[in-house]
Design a protein around this motif. Structure first.
Motif, PDB file in Angstrom:
ATOM      1  N   PRO A 236       0.828  -1.212   0.000  1.00 55.92           N
ATOM      2  CA  PRO A 236       0.000   0.000   0.000  1.00 55.92           C
ATOM      3  C   PRO A 236       0.861   1.260   0.000  1.00 55.92           C
ATOM      4  CG  PRO A 236      -0.646  -1.518   1.768  1.00 55.92           C
ATOM      5  CD  PRO A 236       0.655  -2.017   1.221  1.00 55.92           C
TER       6      PRO A 236
ATOM      7  N   ASN B 219      -1.047   6.374   2.966  1.00 56.00           N
ATOM      8  CA  ASN B 219      -2.355   5.776   3.307  1.00 56.00           C
ATOM      9  C   ASN B 219      -2.229   4.960   4.586  1.00 56.00           C
ATOM     10  OD1 ASN B 219      -3.075   6.788   0.884  1.00 56.00           O
ATOM     11  ND2 ASN B 219      -3.757   4.855  -0.022  1.00 56.00           N
ATOM     12  N   THR B 220      -1.153   4.179   4.649  1.00 58.23           N
ATOM     13  CA  THR B 220      -0.954   3.326   5.829  1.00 58.23           C
ATOM     14  C   THR B 220      -0.778   4.171   7.090  1.00 58.23           C
ATOM     15  OG1 THR B 220      -0.143   1.370   4.718  1.00 58.23           O
ATOM     16  CG2 THR B 220       0.795   1.793   6.880  1.00 58.23           C
TER      17      THR B 220
ATOM     18  N   ALA C 210      -4.069   5.666   8.086  1.00 53.02           N
ATOM     19  CA  ALA C 210      -4.992   4.652   8.629  1.00 53.02           C
ATOM     20  C   ALA C 210      -4.544   4.224  10.027  1.00 53.02           C
ATOM     21  CB  ALA C 210      -5.038   3.449   7.697  1.00 53.02           C
TER      22      ALA C 210
ATOM     23  N   ASP D  84     -15.981  -0.332   5.240  1.00 51.45           N
ATOM     24  CA  ASP D  84     -14.897   0.271   4.443  1.00 51.45           C
ATOM     25  C   ASP D  84     -13.544  -0.332   4.838  1.00 51.45           C
ATOM     26  OD1 ASP D  84     -16.792   1.860   3.289  1.00 51.45           O
ATOM     27  OD2 ASP D  84     -16.286   3.674   4.418  1.00 51.45           O
ATOM     28  N   ILE D  85     -13.338  -0.483   6.146  1.00 55.88           N
ATOM     29  CA  ILE D  85     -12.046  -1.044   6.606  1.00 55.88           C
ATOM     30  C   ILE D  85     -11.911  -2.489   6.124  1.00 55.88           C
ATOM     31  CG2 ILE D  85     -10.630  -1.622   8.624  1.00 55.88           C
ATOM     32  CD1 ILE D  85     -11.937   0.721  10.090  1.00 55.88           C
TER      33      ILE D  85
ATOM     34  N   THR E  10     -11.007  -2.397   2.455  1.00 55.06           N
ATOM     35  CA  THR E  10      -9.603  -1.983   2.310  1.00 55.06           C
ATOM     36  C   THR E  10      -8.679  -3.182   2.538  1.00 55.06           C
ATOM     37  OG1 THR E  10     -10.209   0.152   3.213  1.00 55.06           O
ATOM     38  CG2 THR E  10      -7.872  -0.360   3.213  1.00 55.06           C
ATOM     39  N   ASN E  11      -8.984  -3.963   3.554  1.00 57.63           N
ATOM     40  CA  ASN E  11      -8.128  -5.096   3.901  1.00 57.63           C
ATOM     41  C   ASN E  11      -8.192  -6.214   2.871  1.00 57.63           C
ATOM     42  OD1 ASN E  11      -6.644  -5.234   6.674  1.00 57.63           O
ATOM     43  ND2 ASN E  11      -8.415  -3.909   6.959  1.00 57.63           N
TER      44      ASN E  11
ATOM     45  N   GLN F 107      -4.994  -3.631   1.047  1.00 55.11           N
ATOM     46  CA  GLN F 107      -4.505  -2.303   1.424  1.00 55.11           C
ATOM     47  C   GLN F 107      -4.499  -2.122   2.940  1.00 55.11           C
ATOM     48  OE1 GLN F 107      -3.367   0.029  -0.816  1.00 55.11           O
ATOM     49  NE2 GLN F 107      -3.654  -1.483  -2.421  1.00 55.11           N
TER      50      GLN F 107
END
Ligand code: COA
Length: 674
Positions: free
Chosen positions: A68, A72-73, A76, A549-550, A553-554, A558
């Motif tokens: 990713p 972003n990481t 987050a 959403d999380i 993402t996973n 990501q």
């Protein structure tokens, strides 16, 4: 390590989902199982995810797990801390993150190195993830690491019926293994969020070909096959704490159920005649460093080395358990709190006076059959996730139930022509006998400490959140957060397994449910924050949306947990000074999971269960059905601040409250619409 080959090593690209590009038709069965790659026409290879949905039979490799973007990481990560750390701590961490991620800073350097490293790997994250999650973890396997699974209760009138069932189970497993050996399992596919995408099947191929060897520094996950050794053709049957070698393939032919039954009868008779003087299996219940040390002493004698080798190389272990004194359970009865003793049997065997020594916890798959109809399994988690295990179990139970196998077995021949199964011999030194006694004390303390409660929640299942246009998994996760908040008045770092099998050799990343949105919703529900019904509903929807959403993402590769772990471990390997974000208190807290959760989905009325991963935490496994949900809640009795019973009862209340809120709001909406 004799014939064992380390498998937690990098493998060269290209490796595909069962397909070696350019060699699709010539592939052949490999003696080393999943180390080689074979295809059949049923295989579907993969490439760009969207292309695959449109054209599912292209032969393209699965995509590799992406790295990713760094920023972003970091964003987050900071976001994930908001609901769980103090303002002061957050401010400290924010500045450390800023320093780490600044232009030209350590983060950018490590990210560049990670991108380079990822280029050469099938899956850049796996080695570090496997070490961090399992192989560097020194806690004992039972309860701390190995999950258990309870199968639907069987009815055995007598020992003969139990052994018939065992013979069918072995046959069913061997049946499945034929498909595994041909690498011919139909490819699993994503059901929603880009439905149709193929999933990596590697985890399935490890179920019968791996073994975890204890190590003083770290454990190793090994494959018992190699080019110089034939594939194993035996299983180990443990009965009365003794280990028997049962050859299931003799003269190139798989034993029939009838022959298996005859051999099992012989094993049970031998085990009764000649009880084991010492319970060697208990050694595998020790902490990993202690067991590694004890193993070094054990293998000084060649007899023990040979016995160990047979166990380590077997296809799987079958445990024929002593009666645990469970109250007789009705066959066909829905799984509920009455089945807690069965979960104990699968997870730890009931203590050393019962079946805890009738196990070998290092072996990936251990099937367990009691004489009272209890059955299930215990599995060593490092090779595969529960999803692969559940698919196997569904196959097995279908196999056992299938019409063709319901017929009565023909009468056993009076003399079985097969060689008698042999008991494994041990030559135990005083030191090893002392190790076994140490293990005995440790295991009994662990068993006494274990606190497990089951909840069969029947007011609704996943159908209800769906009817509300909510993700059922997110709904359950918010209920778990709400429950934790209800008990403790704050949220805690939470782990939920998110499958990354859309990518080559994908395992899992972490969906972190302790969000600000979950916190605000929980506060509103207990009156810690004033809110109207409508506002509570909005907060619930916001919490569910965030959780969803999380999750997405996973599962799209990501997630930030594996990424941060990769940056940290790369920094260590490069000999760089450890960046302060990894020595920060918030990072420690964020990786201390007081709530460790996972969905293990199966249509069977059964459930997976496991222990809490920290001394003051909970393990929460759940299996959502359309109209009910099975939860297994675990904690440790010695911790004065946790109680599985309290958590279960509050969870029940939380689910009811969330249901009531949604129902009232739906009624109101309908009323308004009218
Ligand atoms: N409205 C209506 N229906 C919805 C919905 C919405 N907003 N969102 C989801 N649904 C439906 C889905 O279509 C699906 O329908 P189905 O029952 O017909 O298949 C169902 O609800 C379940 O979806 P959801 O609850 O969102 O969960 P999921 O199936 O996407 O699973 C994870 C989420 C995280 C559990 C999954 O992605 C995963 O990673 N599983 C593996 C976990 C693991 O490894 N466990 C083992 C650890 S040992």
């Amino acid at each position: 390590m004799s014939s064992l080959v380390a498998i937690n090593q990098h493998r060269p690209m290209p490796v595909t989902n069962g397909v070696t590009p350019g060699n699709q038709r010539e592939a052949k069965k490999a003696p080393g199982g999943y180390m080689n790659h074979v295809t059949t026409d049923r295989y579907v290879a993969n490439g760009d995810l969207d292309d695959d949905i449109n054209n599912p039979i292209q032969l393209k490799p699965l995509p590799r797990l992406p790295v990713p973007p760094l920023h972003n990481t970091l964003a987050a990560y900071l976001q994930s801390l908001r609901a769980t750390v103090s303002r002061e701590q957050y401010a400290i961490t924010e500045s450390l993150v800023r320093e780490f991620g600044r232009p030209g800073g350590p983060g950018e350097y490590l990210q560049m190195k990670l991108l380079e490293y990822a280029e050469s790997q099938a899956n850049w994250s796996n080695r570090w993830w496997l070490d961090d999650m399992y192989l560097h973890n020194h806690v004992s396997l039972p309860l701390n690491s190995n999950p258990g699974m309870v199968f639907p209760k069987q009815h055995f009138k007598d020992e003969g019926q139990r052994l018939r069932f065992a013979a069918k189970l072995i046959s069913g497993i061997l049946d499945y293994k034929v498909i595994i050996d041909a690498r011919a399992l139909p490819v699993d596919r994503v059901r929603h969020h880009k439905p149709g995408q193929p999933l990596c099947m590697e985890q399935y191929y490890r179920l019968f070909s791996s073994y975890r060897v204890p190590g003083v520094v770290k454990d190793s996950l090994v494959s018992p096959s190699s080019s110089v050794m034939p594939e194993p053709e035996h299983i180990i049957v443990v009965c009365n704490n003794q280990f028997f070698v049962l050859d299931v393939i003799v003269n190139f032919k798989r034993l029939s159920e009838q022959d298996l039954l005859s051999q099992l009868k012989r094993i049970v008779d031998l085990a009764r005649e000649d009880p084991a003087p010492h319970t060697v299996g208990l050694l595998t219940t020790m902490g990993r460093v202690e067991w590694a040390t004890a193993r070094k002493k054990l293998i000084k004698a060649s007899t023990n080395r040979d016995s160990l080798d047979m166990i380590e190389r077997c296809i799987f272990v079958l445990c024929l358990d002593a009666n645990m004194g469970h109250p007789p359970a009705e066959v066909g009865k829905p799984m509920d709190a009455d089945d807690e003793p069965l979960a104990h049997q699968m997870l730890h065997g009931g203590g050393t006076s019962l079946n805890s020594g009738n196990r070998w916890f290092d072996k990936t798959m251990q099937f367990i059959i009691g004489d009272d109809g209890t059955c299930g399994l215990n599995y060593e988690h490092s090779p595969s996730e529960g999803v692969a295990v559940v698919q196997l179990v569904e196959h097995l139970l279908r196999y056992i139930d299938s019409e063709t196998h319901k017929r009565k077995l023909t009468r056993a021949q009076s003399i079985c022509e097969l060689p008698c199964p042999r008991v494994l011999r041990w030559k135990l030194s005083h030191e090893t006998i002392q190790d076994i006694e140490t293990a005995r004390g440790g295991m009994d303390r662990l068993v006494d400490d274990f606190d497990l409660k089951l909840l069969r929640y029947t007011k609704f299942g996943k159908g209800f959140p769906k009817s509300q246009n909510m993700s059922p998994d997110a709904f359950i996760q918010i209920a778990l957060q709400f429950t934790y908040f209800r008990i403790y008045g704050h949220l805690t770092s939470t782990y939920e397994s998110a499958s990354t099998r859309r990518f080559l050799e994908g395992r899992v990343d972490n969906i972190r449910a302790a969000t600000v949105e979950a916190l605000e919703f929980s506060r509103s529900m207990i009156g810690d924050r004033q809110a109207t019904e409508l506002e509570k509903m909005d907060l619930l929807r916001a919490a569910i949306q965030r959780q969803t959403d999380i999750c997405i993402t996973n599962i799209l590769g990501q997630g930030f947990d594996c990424h941060l772990l990769g940056l940290r471990e790369l920094s260590r390997e490069l000999g760089e000074p450890m960046p302060e974000i990894f020595t920060d208190e918030a990072y420690r807290m964020s990786n201390y999971f007081n709530l460790s959760t996972s969905q293990v989905l199966t249509k069977l009325d059964t459930f997976m269960c496991y222990g809490a991963v920290v001394p003051d935490g909970y393990g929460a496994a759940y299996n959502p059905h359309e109209d009910y949900i099975l939860f297994a809640i675990a904690s440790w009795k010695r911790c004065p601040t946790t109680s599985s019973e309290v958590f279960r009862d509050k969870l029940y209340k939380s689910l009811n409250d969330m249901h009531a809120l949604c129902t009232r709001m739906s009624l109101n909406n309908n009323h308004i619409v009218k």
